[in-house]
Enzyme design. Structure first.
Site, PDB file in Angstrom:
ATOM      1  N   GLU A  51       0.831  -1.227   0.000  1.00 55.96           N
ATOM      2  CA  GLU A  51       0.000   0.000   0.000  1.00 55.96           C
ATOM      3  C   GLU A  51       0.862   1.274   0.000  1.00 55.96           C
ATOM      4  O   GLU A  51       1.928   1.288   0.636  1.00 55.96           O
ATOM      5  CB  GLU A  51      -0.861  -0.020   1.282  1.00 55.96           C
ATOM      6  N   LYS A 120      -9.267   3.054  -1.985  1.00 62.87           N
ATOM      7  CA  LYS A 120      -9.630   2.512  -0.659  1.00 62.87           C
ATOM      8  C   LYS A 120     -10.984   3.065  -0.214  1.00 62.87           C
ATOM      9  O   LYS A 120     -11.176   4.286  -0.139  1.00 62.87           O
ATOM     10  CB  LYS A 120      -8.537   2.904   0.323  1.00 62.87           C
ATOM     11  N   CYS A 154      -5.750  -2.760   2.842  1.00 62.03           N
ATOM     12  CA  CYS A 154      -5.431  -2.677   4.270  1.00 62.03           C
ATOM     13  C   CYS A 154      -6.676  -2.703   5.176  1.00 62.03           C
ATOM     14  O   CYS A 154      -7.322  -3.734   5.290  1.00 62.03           O
ATOM     15  CB  CYS A 154      -4.552  -1.443   4.496  1.00 62.03           C
TER      16      CYS A 154
HETATM   17  O1  LIG Z   1      -6.755  -1.799  10.698  1.00 60.88           O
HETATM   18  C1  LIG Z   1      -5.583  -1.789  11.091  1.00 60.88           C
HETATM   19  O2  LIG Z   1      -5.254  -2.224  12.184  1.00 60.88           O
HETATM   20  C2  LIG Z   1      -4.502  -1.239  10.216  1.00 60.88           C
HETATM   21  C3  LIG Z   1      -5.056  -0.496   9.050  1.00 60.88           C
HETATM   22  C4  LIG Z   1      -4.055   0.369   8.406  1.00 60.88           C
HETATM   23  O3  LIG Z   1      -2.943   0.518   8.870  1.00 60.88           O
HETATM   24  C5  LIG Z   1      -4.400   1.045   7.160  1.00 60.88           C
HETATM   25  O4  LIG Z   1      -5.511   0.881   6.660  1.00 60.88           O
HETATM   26  O5  LIG Z   1      -3.529   1.759   6.632  1.00 60.88           O
END
Ligand SMILES: O=C(O)CCC(=O)C(=O)O
Length: 271
Positions: A51, A120, A154
């Site tokens: 990401e 996202k 993510c």
């Molecule tokens: O949900 C999480 O614990 C991490 C999510 C995260 O770091 C993100 O979406 O960038």
């Protein structure tokens, strides 16, 4: 559709370190890792990046360093895909459109043709993403050598609704670029495993490693099959994580426990 022997696809996850706020350095570093990935013994069919690989989480500078329209990132990824006849899911990049910034995945086929763009959907409040980024407005799938892949980035994996709606739409593999840090390794592995088992699909998740501003990213990129077995798992160091996937296994598993036929959507309180 050019399926490999026994309809298997060789997947390589580029579990890279990312330098915060340095898109050019990151691109150069990833170029080296991509070159390394295609020189391995068996050439991958699909490369997946982490990401926000261009900027990292440099959110306070993001207006200045995000890629305008994703142009530079797309041109680079497309030409690599075309040159090496390999499919690429380019993780995600910080992209500037007008004065809005999106966290966007681009996917390319073996001709370097862009076949998918996903921003996202769920912005991660714990890192104040919603203050700097604009959420995507579409659920996205694309075709990888004849198999339907679904996009997720993510934090999105905390929302089973997204993976489920992709599965209901025929997705056989969920692709998940991430920057997921300690101390939530348990959440990362369990959520990915659950998305694979409950939706009976492959989960292909590429996380970054390294540290930025006191946050440590643990890697543990994963390829999980539709039965919930781990095909490959990364360490906590930079590496290329490889595995073979057989999307035909999705139909076999879905036939064995017919979860989708047994659903009771009329009963669920999600209207
Ligand atoms: O949900 C999480 O614990 C991490 C999510 C995260 O770091 C993100 O979406 O960038």
């Amino acid at each position: 559709m050019g399926h490999k022997e026994e309809n298997k696809l060789a997947v390589a996850l580029i579990q890279a370190d990312i330098e915060i706020g340095s898109p050019q350095a990151n691109k150069a570093h990833l170029q080296e890792l991509l070159e390394k990935a295609i020189q391995g013994e068996s050439k991958p069919d699909l490369l997946v990046l982490p990401e926000m690989w261009n900027t990292g989480y440099a959110l306070e500078q993001i207006q200045d360093i995000a890629d305008p329209e994703g142009e530079e990132s797309r041109t680079w990824l497309s030409s690599f895909a075309k040159k090496h006849r390999v499919m690429i899911v380019g993780g995600s990049v910080a992209v500037k459109k007008g004065d809005q910034i999106f966290n966007t995945m681009y996917a390319f086929d073996r001709n370097g043709q862009q076949i998918g763009e996903y921003s996202k959907l769920h912005l991660f409040r714990l890192m104040e993403e919603e203050k700097h980024l604009t959420a995507g407005e579409a659920v996205v799938t694309f075709d990888l050598d004849g198999f339907k892949a679904g996009a997720s980035i993510c934090y999105d994996i905390r929302f089973p609704e997204l993976a489920r709606s992709l599965a209901l739409g025929g997705t056989k593999m969920l692709i998940v670029p991430a920057e997921w840090p300690h101390p939530r390794l348990h959440h990362w592995r369990t959520l990915l495993m659950a998305r694979a088992i409950e939706n009976q699909m492959y989960v292909i998740a590429c996380n970054r490693v390294g540290s930025s501003r006191g946050t440590d990213f643990f890697g543990h990129s994963l390829i999980i099959d539709p039965w919930g077995e781990i095909v490959a798992e990364g360490s906590e160091s930079e590496e290329i994580v490889t595995g073979l996937i057989s999307p035909m296994l999705v139909d076999e598993v879905r036939g064995r426990i017919p979860v989708f036929a047994d659903r009771r959507p009329e009963m669920y309180m999600d209207k």
